[in-house]
Write a protein that holds these residues in place. Structure first.
Motif, PDB file in Angstrom:
ATOM      1  N   GLY A 113       0.751  -1.269  -0.046  1.00 39.42           N
ATOM      2  CA  GLY A 113       0.096   0.114  -0.129  1.00 39.42           C
ATOM      3  C   GLY A 113       0.835   1.215   0.148  1.00 39.42           C
ATOM      4  O   GLY A 113       0.333   2.319   0.180  1.00 39.42           O
ATOM      5  N   HIS A 114       1.954   1.339  -0.253  1.00 41.02           N
ATOM      6  CA  HIS A 114       3.135   2.318  -0.251  1.00 41.02           C
ATOM      7  C   HIS A 114       2.956   2.972   1.007  1.00 41.02           C
ATOM      8  O   HIS A 114       2.979   4.294   1.135  1.00 41.02           O
ATOM      9  CB  HIS A 114       2.722   3.314  -1.436  1.00 41.02           C
ATOM     10  N   ARG A 115       2.919   2.285   2.123  1.00 39.10           N
ATOM     11  CA  ARG A 115       2.764   2.945   3.320  1.00 39.10           C
ATOM     12  C   ARG A 115       4.136   3.501   4.000  1.00 39.10           C
ATOM     13  O   ARG A 115       4.033   4.261   4.820  1.00 39.10           O
ATOM     14  CB  ARG A 115       2.138   1.934   4.399  1.00 39.10           C
ATOM     15  N   HIS A 116       4.937   3.201   3.387  1.00 39.34           N
ATOM     16  CA  HIS A 116       6.381   3.433   3.919  1.00 39.34           C
ATOM     17  C   HIS A 116       6.809   4.690   3.192  1.00 39.34           C
ATOM     18  O   HIS A 116       7.039   4.514   1.910  1.00 39.34           O
ATOM     19  CB  HIS A 116       7.659   2.111   3.921  1.00 39.34           C
ATOM     20  N   TRP A 138      15.436  10.963   5.908  1.00 35.62           N
ATOM     21  CA  TRP A 138      14.578  10.441   7.102  1.00 35.62           C
ATOM     22  C   TRP A 138      13.479   9.417   6.752  1.00 35.62           C
ATOM     23  O   TRP A 138      12.920   9.476   5.745  1.00 35.62           O
ATOM     24  CB  TRP A 138      13.921  11.846   7.742  1.00 35.62           C
ATOM     25  N   PHE A 139      13.291   8.591   7.576  1.00 37.82           N
ATOM     26  CA  PHE A 139      12.199   7.660   7.698  1.00 37.82           C
ATOM     27  C   PHE A 139      10.894   8.572   8.094  1.00 37.82           C
ATOM     28  O   PHE A 139      10.974   9.640   8.867  1.00 37.82           O
ATOM     29  CB  PHE A 139      12.162   6.298   8.498  1.00 37.82           C
ATOM     30  N   ARG A 140       9.688   8.617   7.458  1.00 36.10           N
ATOM     31  CA  ARG A 140       8.630   9.328   7.942  1.00 36.10           C
ATOM     32  C   ARG A 140       7.485   8.448   8.068  1.00 36.10           C
ATOM     33  O   ARG A 140       6.816   7.780   7.202  1.00 36.10           O
ATOM     34  CB  ARG A 140       8.265  10.379   6.753  1.00 36.10           C
ATOM     35  N   PHE A 155      12.296  10.074  11.504  1.00 36.52           N
ATOM     36  CA  PHE A 155      13.269   9.664  12.558  1.00 36.52           C
ATOM     37  C   PHE A 155      14.411   8.825  11.979  1.00 36.52           C
ATOM     38  O   PHE A 155      14.331   8.343  10.498  1.00 36.52           O
ATOM     39  CB  PHE A 155      12.483   8.585  13.653  1.00 36.52           C
ATOM     40  N   HIS A 156      15.387   8.414  12.579  1.00 36.98           N
ATOM     41  CA  HIS A 156      16.329   7.637  12.082  1.00 36.98           C
ATOM     42  C   HIS A 156      17.235   7.147  13.115  1.00 36.98           C
ATOM     43  O   HIS A 156      17.505   7.740  14.016  1.00 36.98           O
ATOM     44  CB  HIS A 156      17.362   8.296  11.201  1.00 36.98           C
TER      45      HIS A 156
END
Length: 361
Positions: free
Chosen positions: A293-296, A302-304, A314-315
């Motif tokens: 679902g392209h959730r990431h 950064w990760f969001r 965050f990272h």
């Protein structure tokens, strides 16, 4: 063992200003104190520091299972491991904003100008966003690192070997088509940027990021016991040598004080008050989605993740004996820098405590 939770030294809000808000403010401060105390205790590390900034007001809690070191824990520099990539991402964003680079340069041409670019080249942007098609580490990394796997595995893979491994690679996927987290790729990025600009990565980072943001407590290498925190293995008791990133500097070499880390994160919360507003806004912008679902969602650095009150960025990072967590939430005006001197390799109470603290704020 844990130490007191206190407003950060030099906080612009003094005690009188704080008390003027009455019982509600006192209750909020006590809640922050309790949450930071719980996070430090959950980390179960020889040394741990959790530093929280909320709308510019900083609160810190430090402690640990070991006796306090001669230098207060909050003044030591901690190994950031992969959280260093957030600094590298900001560096590339700034170099793109100020003109020397576009992000679309083929990395092979940067590293070897005599080569012709491939039909589908690996670009600097691919390397930073983990879409280069490169594996996590070079194919022969583990064989070379094996003799020093408990002491200095990356030191056995210097810059020249990182570059050579990249130039000899045989891509399995076309660049830009798949996401795969790659220390190898970001390491190559550091060398490619240095070659393209004619300036060493350390000097670029200092000139373009550390100095403009006044991060005097951040550096790419260890200095000594009076400055750098000492890491420990997964038992939380056995000291390990200072981390040597070898040729992987851009991917994980940085060390920083909790104070510097909060300054770095606060700059992301309010780019307009810094000397790097364009670059800081760039690294907050989503650039790709992946997973079911392209959730990431990922930005340049950064990760969001979605959260009530707006997304959180965050990272995490880890070396042989230390861990770090950096995160911020523009919608709530919150930033969190957490560091500890223990490496967890299974269930990780440190990262869990830090993530939950940021997500719940």
């Amino acid at each position: 063992m844990s130490g007191p939770s206190t407003p950060w030294p030099g906080d612009p809000h003094d005690e009188e200003d704080f008390r003027a808000d009455g019982c509600a403010a006192a209750g909020a401060e006590e809640e922050v104190h309790q949450r930071l105390t719980a996070a430090v205790e959950a980390a179960d590390a020889p040394d741990a520091v959790f530093a929280l900034s909320r709308h510019g007001r900083r609160t810190l809690h430090r402690g640990g299972t070991a006796p306090p070191p001669p230098v207060p824990r909050e003044h030591l520099r901690y190994e950031l491991g992969s959280a260093s990539k957030t600094f590298t991402g900001l560096l590339l964003a700034q170099l793109i904003r100020c003109g020397p680079l576009t992000g679309g340069e083929p990395a092979t041409v940067c590293l070897d100008p005599a080569r012709r670019a491939e039909a589908s080249p690996v670009t600097l942007a691919h390397l930073l966003t983990h879409t280069s098609g490169l594996p996590a580490l070079p194919p022969d990394f583990h064989l070379r690192a094996l003799p020093a796997r408990h002491t200095a595995p990356y030191a056995r893979y210097p810059a020249a070997r990182v570059i050579d491994a990249f130039l000899r690679r045989r891509p399995r996927h076309r660049p830009g088509t798949r996401w795969r987290y790659s220390n190898f790729g970001v390491a190559v990025l550091g060398h490619a940027v240095a070659a393209a600009t004619g300036t060493a990565w350390e000097d670029l980072l200092t000139d373009q990021v550390l100095r403009p943001l006044a991060l005097s407590g951040t550096a790419p290498r260890a200095t000594g016991p009076d400055v750098d925190a000492v890491g420990h293995g997964k038992d939380g008791r056995t000291p390990v040598p200072a981390f040597d990133a070898g040729g992987f500097q851009a991917a994980g070499a940085l060390r920083a004080t909790p104070h510097d880390l909060l300054t770095f994160l606060e700059a992301h919360l309010d780019p307009s008050g810094t000397s790097l507003p364009g670059a800081l806004r760039s690294v907050r912008t989503p650039v790709l989605r992946r997973g079911p679902g392209h959730r990431h969602v990922h930005t340049m650095a950064w990760f969001r993740h979605p959260a009530d009150g707006g997304p959180m960025y965050f990272h995490c990072g880890a070396t042989l004996g230390q861990q770090a967590f950096l995160g911020f939430r523009p919608g709530t005006g919150t930033a969190l820098a957490a560091v500890c001197t223990r490496r967890f390799r299974a269930a990780d109470p440190f990262v869990t405590a830090a993530y939950e603290l940021l997500a719940e704020d």
